[in-house]
Design a protein around this motif. Structure first.
Motif, mmCIF file in Angstrom:
data_model
loop_
_atom_site.group_PDB
_atom_site.id
_atom_site.type_symbol
_atom_site.label_atom_id
_atom_site.label_comp_id
_atom_site.label_asym_id
_atom_site.label_seq_id
_atom_site.Cartn_x
_atom_site.Cartn_y
_atom_site.Cartn_z
ATOM 1 N N ASP A 6 -5.878 0.895 -10.145
ATOM 2 C CA ASP A 6 -5.078 0.599 -8.885
ATOM 3 C C ASP A 6 -3.879 1.291 -8.666
ATOM 4 O O ASP A 6 -3.086 1.105 -10.039
ATOM 5 C CB ASP A 6 -5.284 -0.673 -8.611
ATOM 6 C CG ASP A 6 -6.316 -1.087 -7.378
ATOM 7 O OD1 ASP A 6 -7.253 -0.419 -7.379
ATOM 8 O OD2 ASP A 6 -6.130 -2.991 -7.935
ATOM 9 N N SER A 79 -5.820 6.685 3.993
ATOM 10 C CA SER A 79 -6.429 6.095 3.950
ATOM 11 C C SER A 79 -5.988 4.303 2.848
ATOM 12 O O SER A 79 -6.473 3.513 2.939
ATOM 13 C CB SER A 79 -7.865 6.890 3.287
ATOM 14 O OG SER A 79 -7.174 7.144 2.267
ATOM 15 N N GLN A 80 -5.119 5.195 2.447
ATOM 16 C CA GLN A 80 -4.096 3.963 1.418
ATOM 17 C C GLN A 80 -3.753 3.170 2.518
ATOM 18 O O GLN A 80 -3.387 1.682 2.594
ATOM 19 C CB GLN A 80 -3.536 4.473 0.364
ATOM 20 C CG GLN A 80 -3.615 5.267 -0.660
ATOM 21 C CD GLN A 80 -3.267 5.816 -1.255
ATOM 22 O OE1 GLN A 80 -1.714 6.476 -1.076
ATOM 23 N NE2 GLN A 80 -3.252 5.742 -2.841
ATOM 24 N N GLN A 82 -4.839 2.129 5.863
ATOM 25 C CA GLN A 82 -5.457 1.333 6.292
ATOM 26 C C GLN A 82 -6.417 0.724 5.545
ATOM 27 O O GLN A 82 -6.225 -0.316 5.975
ATOM 28 C CB GLN A 82 -6.603 2.694 7.200
ATOM 29 C CG GLN A 82 -6.500 3.665 7.797
ATOM 30 C CD GLN A 82 -6.922 4.747 8.431
ATOM 31 O OE1 GLN A 82 -7.897 5.387 7.964
ATOM 32 N NE2 GLN A 82 -7.598 4.925 9.761
ATOM 33 N N ALA A 83 -6.894 1.472 4.649
ATOM 34 C CA ALA A 83 -7.059 0.101 3.429
ATOM 35 C C ALA A 83 -6.021 -0.743 3.062
ATOM 36 O O ALA A 83 -6.627 -3.144 3.107
ATOM 37 C CB ALA A 83 -7.633 0.347 2.134
ATOM 38 N N ARG A 84 -4.906 -0.729 2.784
ATOM 39 C CA ARG A 84 -4.115 -2.323 2.921
ATOM 40 C C ARG A 84 -3.422 -2.489 4.368
ATOM 41 O O ARG A 84 -3.382 -4.486 3.885
ATOM 42 C CB ARG A 84 -2.120 -1.278 2.282
ATOM 43 C CG ARG A 84 -0.693 -2.137 1.990
ATOM 44 C CD ARG A 84 -1.284 -3.022 0.989
ATOM 45 N NE ARG A 84 -0.429 -3.804 0.934
ATOM 46 C CZ ARG A 84 0.394 -4.810 1.097
ATOM 47 N NH1 ARG A 84 -1.083 -5.758 1.540
ATOM 48 N NH2 ARG A 84 1.237 -5.556 0.907
ATOM 49 N N GLY A 86 -6.413 -3.301 6.577
ATOM 50 C CA GLY A 86 -7.543 -3.588 7.214
ATOM 51 C C GLY A 86 -7.789 -2.711 8.165
ATOM 52 O O GLY A 86 -7.849 -3.794 8.834
ATOM 53 N N ASP A 88 -8.699 0.288 10.697
ATOM 54 C CA ASP A 88 -10.263 1.649 10.395
ATOM 55 C C ASP A 88 -9.944 1.987 12.131
ATOM 56 O O ASP A 88 -9.075 2.313 12.463
ATOM 57 C CB ASP A 88 -11.942 1.349 11.279
ATOM 58 C CG ASP A 88 -11.647 -0.120 12.185
ATOM 59 O OD1 ASP A 88 -11.231 0.512 13.115
ATOM 60 O OD2 ASP A 88 -12.377 -0.852 12.260
#
Length: 92
Positions: A6, A79-80, A82-84, A86, A88
């Motif tokens: 990570d 994408s990082q 968006q993931a961080r 939450g 989409d």
């Protein structure tokens, strides 16, 4: 959080990684504190992403058989982000 690869950018993320490593080793907070020569409050603080000394951080990492590696941060990918947060593709 998959502990080993990570990218950690926040103290709370580091705390979560430390907690995950402790649990994976089957150590209680008391055991980790004892083995690292620190008091339990230090472990609680580290796992919560609170301030503590660098020497305490390195003592705990040594017990957990972890090291730190510094790399240039650069900008996060879409994408990082968006993931961080939450998100989409529909949230843009």
């Amino acid at each position: 959080m998959s502990l080993m690869n990570d990218e950690i950018r926040l103290a709370t993320e580091l705390g979560a990684a430390i907690r995950a490593a402790r649990l994976a080793m089957g150590l209680s907070i008391t055991e980790l504190a004892s083995q690292s020569g620190r008091v339990r409050d230090v472990i609680y603080r580290l796992e919560a992403g609170k301030e503590t000394s660098l020497s305490s951080l390195f003592a705990v990492l040594a017990v957990l058989k972890l090291t730190l590696r510094l790399e240039p941060a650069g900008r996060p990918t879409l994408s990082q982000v968006q993931a961080r947060f939450g998100l989409d593709d529909e949230d843009e």
